[in-house]
Design a protein around this motif. Sequence first.
Motif, PDB file in Angstrom:
ATOM      1  N   VAL A 167       0.819  -1.306  -0.097  1.00 19.11           N
ATOM      2  CA  VAL A 167       0.018   0.064   0.042  1.00 19.11           C
ATOM      3  C   VAL A 167       0.952   1.152  -0.028  1.00 19.11           C
ATOM      4  CG1 VAL A 167      -1.829   1.177   1.170  1.00 19.11           C
ATOM      5  CG2 VAL A 167      -1.572  -1.337   1.463  1.00 19.11           C
ATOM      6  N   SER A 168       1.871   1.263   0.941  1.00 21.10           N
ATOM      7  CA  SER A 168       3.094   2.634   0.930  1.00 21.10           C
ATOM      8  C   SER A 168       3.512   2.544  -0.438  1.00 21.10           C
ATOM      9  CB  SER A 168       3.846   2.352   1.930  1.00 21.10           C
ATOM     10  OG  SER A 168       3.371   2.012   3.158  1.00 21.10           O
ATOM     11  N   GLU A 169       3.926   1.585  -0.896  1.00 21.89           N
ATOM     12  CA  GLU A 169       4.670   1.489  -2.381  1.00 21.89           C
ATOM     13  C   GLU A 169       3.684   2.316  -3.375  1.00 21.89           C
ATOM     14  OE1 GLU A 169       6.263  -2.003  -4.577  1.00 21.89           O
ATOM     15  OE2 GLU A 169       7.157  -2.087  -2.445  1.00 21.89           O
ATOM     16  N   MET A 170       2.490   1.685  -3.338  1.00 25.07           N
ATOM     17  CA  MET A 170       1.626   2.234  -4.297  1.00 25.07           C
ATOM     18  C   MET A 170       1.331   3.857  -4.052  1.00 25.07           C
ATOM     19  SD  MET A 170      -2.279   0.977  -5.002  1.00 25.07           S
ATOM     20  CE  MET A 170      -3.161   1.481  -3.667  1.00 25.07           C
ATOM     21  N   VAL A 171       1.406   4.337  -2.909  1.00 32.01           N
ATOM     22  CA  VAL A 171       0.956   5.673  -2.469  1.00 32.01           C
ATOM     23  C   VAL A 171       2.283   6.341  -3.072  1.00 32.01           C
ATOM     24  CG1 VAL A 171       0.478   7.241  -0.624  1.00 32.01           C
ATOM     25  CG2 VAL A 171      -0.788   5.177  -0.819  1.00 32.01           C
ATOM     26  N   ARG A 172       3.443   5.991  -2.677  1.00 26.09           N
ATOM     27  CA  ARG A 172       4.545   6.606  -3.072  1.00 26.09           C
ATOM     28  C   ARG A 172       4.568   6.898  -4.747  1.00 26.09           C
ATOM     29  NH1 ARG A 172       7.403   3.733   1.070  1.00 26.09           N
ATOM     30  NH2 ARG A 172       7.893   1.971  -0.321  1.00 26.09           N
ATOM     31  N   GLU A 173       4.051   5.700  -5.327  1.00 23.49           N
ATOM     32  CA  GLU A 173       4.176   6.035  -6.701  1.00 23.49           C
ATOM     33  C   GLU A 173       3.146   7.047  -7.234  1.00 23.49           C
ATOM     34  OE1 GLU A 173       6.088   5.140  -9.175  1.00 23.49           O
ATOM     35  OE2 GLU A 173       4.844   5.683 -10.972  1.00 23.49           O
ATOM     36  N   PHE A 174       1.896   6.887  -6.457  1.00 21.31           N
ATOM     37  CA  PHE A 174       0.930   7.815  -6.992  1.00 21.31           C
ATOM     38  C   PHE A 174       1.317   9.383  -6.703  1.00 21.31           C
ATOM     39  CE2 PHE A 174      -2.709   4.659  -6.514  1.00 21.31           C
ATOM     40  CZ  PHE A 174      -2.950   4.727  -7.934  1.00 21.31           C
ATOM     41  N   ARG A 175       2.245   9.441  -5.519  1.00 20.51           N
ATOM     42  CA  ARG A 175       2.640  10.776  -5.125  1.00 20.51           C
ATOM     43  C   ARG A 175       3.677  11.327  -6.166  1.00 20.51           C
ATOM     44  NH1 ARG A 175       4.572  12.591   0.737  1.00 20.51           N
ATOM     45  NH2 ARG A 175       3.718  10.551   0.852  1.00 20.51           N
ATOM     46  N   THR A 176       4.478  10.513  -6.544  1.00 21.36           N
ATOM     47  CA  THR A 176       5.413  10.940  -7.816  1.00 21.36           C
ATOM     48  C   THR A 176       4.555  11.117  -8.923  1.00 21.36           C
ATOM     49  OG1 THR A 176       6.926   9.382  -6.776  1.00 21.36           O
ATOM     50  CG2 THR A 176       7.338  10.174  -8.970  1.00 21.36           C
ATOM     51  N   ARG A 177       3.564  10.476  -9.541  1.00 20.92           N
ATOM     52  CA  ARG A 177       2.898  10.650 -10.400  1.00 20.92           C
ATOM     53  C   ARG A 177       2.258  11.922 -10.315  1.00 20.92           C
ATOM     54  NH1 ARG A 177      -0.324   5.020 -11.525  1.00 20.92           N
ATOM     55  NH2 ARG A 177       1.694   3.553 -11.777  1.00 20.92           N
ATOM     56  N   ARG A 178       1.352  12.089  -9.175  1.00 19.12           N
ATOM     57  CA  ARG A 178       0.821  13.465  -8.882  1.00 19.12           C
ATOM     58  C   ARG A 178       1.548  14.509  -9.204  1.00 19.12           C
ATOM     59  NH1 ARG A 178      -0.079  16.111  -2.997  1.00 19.12           N
ATOM     60  NH2 ARG A 178       2.115  15.722  -3.379  1.00 19.12           N
TER      61      ARG A 178
END
Length: 379
Positions: free
Chosen positions: A284-295
Motif C-alpha cells: 500500500v505504501s509503495e503504491m501511494v509513493r508511486e501515486f505521489r510521484t505521478r501526481r
Amino acid sequence: MASTRLKRMEESATIRIANIANRLNKQGADVISFSLGEPDFDTPKHICDAASKAMFDGATHYAPSMGIPELRKTIAEKLCTENRLDVTEDNILVTPGAKQAIFEIMMSVLDDNDEAILFDPAWVSYDPCVKFAGANSVWVPTDPDNGFMPEDVSEYITPKTRIIVVNSPCNPTGGVYDRDVLKQIADVAIDNDLFVLSDEIYEKIIYEREHVSIGSMDGMEERTITVNGFSKAYAMTGWRLGYACAPPEILKGLLKIHSHSVSSATTFAQYGGVAALTGDQEPVSEMVREFRTRRDILLDGLNSLGIRCKKPDGAFYAFADVSDYGTGDEVAEEMLSKAHVAVTPGSAFGESGKDFIRISYATSQSRIHEALERIESIL
Ligand SMILES: Cc1ncc(COP(=O)(O)O)c(C=O)c1O
C-alpha cells in the motif's frame, strides 16, 4: 418500458467520451486513458494466495449475509485502532463493494421526496442512489480556491433533509477535509438530527495529510454510517469487497436489502479481505509513493502548460480548471479526438464541475509525460 424510477436517472457524461475512445481504439489509435477509476496495480500476492487457499479449502458456499465472522472482526479492529471508532463486529456489514453499501444506505434511510446533501462536485453514483430511493439531492457548492471545501452546509438544510454525504479524500477533486471542516459538518448533523454517510474509500491514498473519520467525533457515533472497501487501497476493484459500519439497528435495515438482493459478498474473496487488513502493508505504501510521484509530474506539467490545477491531497485524481479553453465537456472531447488523451469531463460530477476535467493518474509515469506532450501540441 422503463420504470418511472429509472427515467429519473440521467446517462453519465462519461459515456460520450467512452464511446469516442472506443471508436478511436477500434481504428487502431493509441489512446492514453486518464479516465480510470481504479489503481493500475495488481492485488498484492499474499491477498490472492489467501483467497485462493480459501477457495481450495472449500470456501465456495454461501457466506453469512453479514459477512464471515473473521472479516467482520478484523474490520472492526481496524476501525478501532486506525479510525478511532468505538465499534465491534456487530457494527459491520460486509458488502460486494463500497458501492453496494452506499446503495443500501440510501434505500434504507431515505423516503420518497426526502433530501440528501451532496457536496458539488461529487462522485457519480451518489445522486443516482439517492434517486433510486425516490429522494432528491441538494447540491452544496464547494470552493475550488480552498481545496473544494463545502460552503455553510446549514443553509441547505430543510425539514426534508435526512443525510449528508461526506467523501474525504474526495473523488473527483482529491480534496481532503480537515478536522475543522468535519466538525462543522458534524455540528450541522447533530443540530438537525441527520445521518452522515462517510465514504472513506480513498483514506489510504493520501499525501502529506492526516485522514480523519467523522464517526470518531463527539456525538457522531450513533448517526454516522462509515463506508470503506478494498478496491482502492489494495488494488482489489474486481474482487467486489467493501463494508458499512453503523449502529446495529441501522445495519438491520441494510441487511433486509442485502439479504434479498446480493445475499452476501463472495465467500473466498472475504478471506482475501482478512489477509489484506492483517498482512504486510508495504504494498500500500509503495503504491501511494508511486501515486505521489505521478501526481507531482502531472501537476508540474499542467501548471507549466498554463492549465490551472490545485495540488490534490488525496485519491489519484487531479481536477483541472480548463475554462480558459472551453467547457470541461468541450475540452475533454478535443483532447480525445485531437490528442488521443481520454479524461473525464467535470460535468459528470455535478454542476460546479462544468469548467473542469478530471485527470486520473492511475497510469504510468511515461504515459503521463507522453500525454502532457500531446496536450501541449494541441493547446
Ligand atoms: C468515492 C467512491 N466511493 C465508492 C466507490 C466504489 O468502490 P467499490 O469498488 O468498493 O464499489 C468509488 C469507486 O470509484 C469511489 O470513487
